[in-house]
Design an enzyme around this catalytic site. Sequence first.
Site, mmCIF file in Angstrom:
data_model
loop_
_atom_site.group_PDB
_atom_site.id
_atom_site.type_symbol
_atom_site.label_atom_id
_atom_site.label_comp_id
_atom_site.label_asym_id
_atom_site.label_seq_id
_atom_site.Cartn_x
_atom_site.Cartn_y
_atom_site.Cartn_z
ATOM 1 N N LYS A 119 0.840 -1.170 0.093
ATOM 2 C CA LYS A 119 -0.206 -0.177 0.052
ATOM 3 C C LYS A 119 0.948 1.295 -0.056
ATOM 4 O O LYS A 119 2.116 1.438 0.237
ATOM 5 C CB LYS A 119 -0.961 -0.133 1.262
ATOM 6 C CG LYS A 119 -1.810 -1.353 1.035
ATOM 7 C CD LYS A 119 -2.800 -1.417 2.583
ATOM 8 C CE LYS A 119 -3.683 -2.367 2.582
ATOM 9 N NZ LYS A 119 -4.540 -2.340 3.761
ATOM 10 N N TYR B 222 -12.105 -2.646 -2.898
ATOM 11 C CA TYR B 222 -12.634 -2.597 -1.652
ATOM 12 C C TYR B 222 -14.332 -2.881 -1.353
ATOM 13 O O TYR B 222 -14.759 -2.501 -0.325
ATOM 14 C CB TYR B 222 -12.212 -1.595 -0.695
ATOM 15 C CG TYR B 222 -10.643 -2.035 -0.339
ATOM 16 C CD1 TYR B 222 -10.388 -3.274 0.540
ATOM 17 C CD2 TYR B 222 -9.563 -1.117 -0.411
ATOM 18 C CE1 TYR B 222 -9.190 -3.335 0.837
ATOM 19 C CE2 TYR B 222 -8.341 -1.239 0.009
ATOM 20 C CZ TYR B 222 -8.206 -2.503 0.511
ATOM 21 O OH TYR B 222 -6.754 -2.671 1.141
ATOM 22 N N PHE C 184 -15.005 3.256 7.549
ATOM 23 C CA PHE C 184 -13.766 3.717 7.128
ATOM 24 C C PHE C 184 -13.582 3.578 5.569
ATOM 25 O O PHE C 184 -12.487 3.753 5.063
ATOM 26 C CB PHE C 184 -12.675 2.933 8.083
ATOM 27 C CG PHE C 184 -12.878 1.410 7.619
ATOM 28 C CD1 PHE C 184 -12.316 0.883 6.712
ATOM 29 C CD2 PHE C 184 -13.530 0.493 8.752
ATOM 30 C CE1 PHE C 184 -12.548 -0.648 6.653
ATOM 31 C CE2 PHE C 184 -13.812 -0.634 8.443
ATOM 32 C CZ PHE C 184 -13.201 -1.403 7.521
ATOM 33 N N ARG D 92 -1.506 -14.779 3.792
ATOM 34 C CA ARG D 92 -2.438 -14.152 4.871
ATOM 35 C C ARG D 92 -1.468 -14.356 6.111
ATOM 36 O O ARG D 92 -1.358 -13.457 7.061
ATOM 37 C CB ARG D 92 -3.578 -14.688 5.038
ATOM 38 C CG ARG D 92 -4.736 -14.438 3.814
ATOM 39 C CD ARG D 92 -4.929 -12.981 4.027
ATOM 40 N NE ARG D 92 -5.835 -12.699 4.936
ATOM 41 C CZ ARG D 92 -6.655 -11.408 5.067
ATOM 42 N NH1 ARG D 92 -6.670 -10.697 4.017
ATOM 43 N NH2 ARG D 92 -7.505 -11.263 6.104
ATOM 44 N N THR E 52 -5.195 -8.292 10.460
ATOM 45 C CA THR E 52 -5.589 -7.082 9.871
ATOM 46 C C THR E 52 -5.020 -5.612 10.714
ATOM 47 O O THR E 52 -4.641 -4.692 10.435
ATOM 48 C CB THR E 52 -6.812 -6.855 9.580
ATOM 49 O OG1 THR E 52 -7.473 -7.935 8.942
ATOM 50 C CG2 THR E 52 -7.452 -5.412 9.104
ATOM 51 N N ASN F 146 -1.419 -0.307 7.675
ATOM 52 C CA ASN F 146 -0.976 -1.651 7.670
ATOM 53 C C ASN F 146 -0.240 -2.107 6.475
ATOM 54 O O ASN F 146 0.157 -3.348 6.422
ATOM 55 C CB ASN F 146 -1.913 -2.833 8.300
ATOM 56 C CG ASN F 146 -3.006 -2.775 7.319
ATOM 57 O OD1 ASN F 146 -3.228 -2.213 6.058
ATOM 58 N ND2 ASN F 146 -3.959 -3.522 7.573
ATOM 59 N N HIS G 175 -1.753 -5.498 1.268
ATOM 60 C CA HIS G 175 -3.045 -6.200 1.142
ATOM 61 C C HIS G 175 -2.781 -7.530 0.819
ATOM 62 O O HIS G 175 -1.798 -7.710 0.010
ATOM 63 C CB HIS G 175 -3.845 -5.537 0.290
ATOM 64 C CG HIS G 175 -4.757 -6.237 -0.264
ATOM 65 N ND1 HIS G 175 -6.076 -6.429 0.283
ATOM 66 C CD2 HIS G 175 -5.064 -7.280 -1.373
ATOM 67 C CE1 HIS G 175 -6.800 -7.205 -0.395
ATOM 68 N NE2 HIS G 175 -6.038 -7.776 -1.471
ATOM 69 N N GLU H 139 -9.245 -10.100 -7.874
ATOM 70 C CA GLU H 139 -8.259 -9.109 -7.758
ATOM 71 C C GLU H 139 -7.345 -9.080 -8.463
ATOM 72 O O GLU H 139 -6.949 -7.998 -9.364
ATOM 73 C CB GLU H 139 -7.870 -9.291 -6.200
ATOM 74 C CG GLU H 139 -8.821 -8.907 -5.162
ATOM 75 C CD GLU H 139 -8.331 -9.082 -3.710
ATOM 76 O OE1 GLU H 139 -8.900 -8.813 -2.766
ATOM 77 O OE2 GLU H 139 -7.131 -9.836 -3.500
HETATM 78 P P1 DAT Z 1 -7.358 -7.181 5.296
HETATM 79 O O1 DAT Z 1 -6.609 -5.935 4.808
HETATM 80 O O2 DAT Z 1 -6.463 -7.796 6.442
HETATM 81 O O3 DAT Z 1 -7.891 -8.077 4.518
HETATM 82 P P2 DAT Z 1 -10.161 -6.026 5.688
HETATM 83 O O4 DAT Z 1 -10.156 -6.986 4.419
HETATM 84 O O5 DAT Z 1 -10.979 -6.447 6.648
HETATM 85 O O6 DAT Z 1 -8.783 -6.476 6.261
HETATM 86 O O7 DAT Z 1 -9.970 -4.594 5.581
HETATM 87 C C1 DAT Z 1 -9.346 -4.021 4.501
HETATM 88 C C2 DAT Z 1 -8.569 -3.013 5.048
HETATM 89 O O8 DAT Z 1 -9.233 -1.999 5.645
HETATM 90 C C3 DAT Z 1 -7.577 -3.232 6.080
HETATM 91 O O9 DAT Z 1 -6.299 -3.667 5.577
HETATM 92 C C4 DAT Z 1 -7.334 -1.905 6.823
HETATM 93 C C5 DAT Z 1 -8.701 -1.401 6.603
HETATM 94 N N1 DAT Z 1 -9.560 -1.344 7.597
HETATM 95 C C6 DAT Z 1 -10.089 -2.443 8.221
HETATM 96 N N2 DAT Z 1 -10.807 -2.457 9.265
HETATM 97 C C7 DAT Z 1 -10.530 -1.255 9.681
HETATM 98 C C8 DAT Z 1 -11.010 -0.292 10.715
HETATM 99 N N3 DAT Z 1 -11.662 -0.810 11.695
HETATM 100 N N4 DAT Z 1 -10.557 0.940 10.775
HETATM 101 C C9 DAT Z 1 -9.927 1.519 9.920
HETATM 102 N N5 DAT Z 1 -9.315 0.817 8.726
HETATM 103 C C10 DAT Z 1 -9.909 -0.477 8.791
HETATM 104 MG MG MG Z 2 -9.436 -8.127 2.892
#
Ligand code: DAT
Ligand code: MG
Length: 170
Positions: free
Chosen positions: A30, A70, A78, A106, A112, A133, A136, A147
Amino acid sequence: MIISVLAVFAYFYPDKIMAKNAERSFIMVKPDGVQRGLISDIMKRFEQKGFKLVAAKIMKADNELVKQHYIDLKDKPFYPGLCSFISSAPVFPMVWEGLNVVKTGRDMLGETDPAKSKPGTIRGDYCIQIGRNIIHGSDSVETAKKEIALWFKEEELVDWKLSGYENIYE
Ligand code: DAT
Ligand code: MG
């Protein structure tokens, strides 16, 4: 007994075994990871694990592409901020190939939330907060297919044989 059945299966159906080893995952550094100079460290982990790099590029993603990427999170509070951050500066999307690369990828990423990620994982080692973080990774084989098709053209996926293949797979 099971082993010998598997051996016979592998002898007569090598393509089925190869197909499992050709699973693909979409992994993307990212903007925060790119800006912090972490591309090479992240690539190194996947490369040294034994996975094969099939595609990679640096690019600025427009907001529509990121929103589509997303889309499952569109109702989360968010979502707008996440999409504008990911489209704010260059990202480094990649496709990695290998046995169980989606699940293992993963695991290599960590949780996450970096605060819940174990040391030794990418998020555990390199970042602190959920909104920064740095990386992805696809969460299932089906998602990975979607994707990869979203971020890469078919001709960008390079078909090649890893010369060390026999030293990675039995
Ligand atoms: P991951 O990236 O581990 O697959 P996800 O698909 O649930 O996690 O979410 C996508 C991204 O969105 C994640 O990397 C960071 C952001 N994100 C997720 N939960 C969040 C939250 N509670 N507050 C802020 N950003 C968040
Ligand atoms: Mg995800």
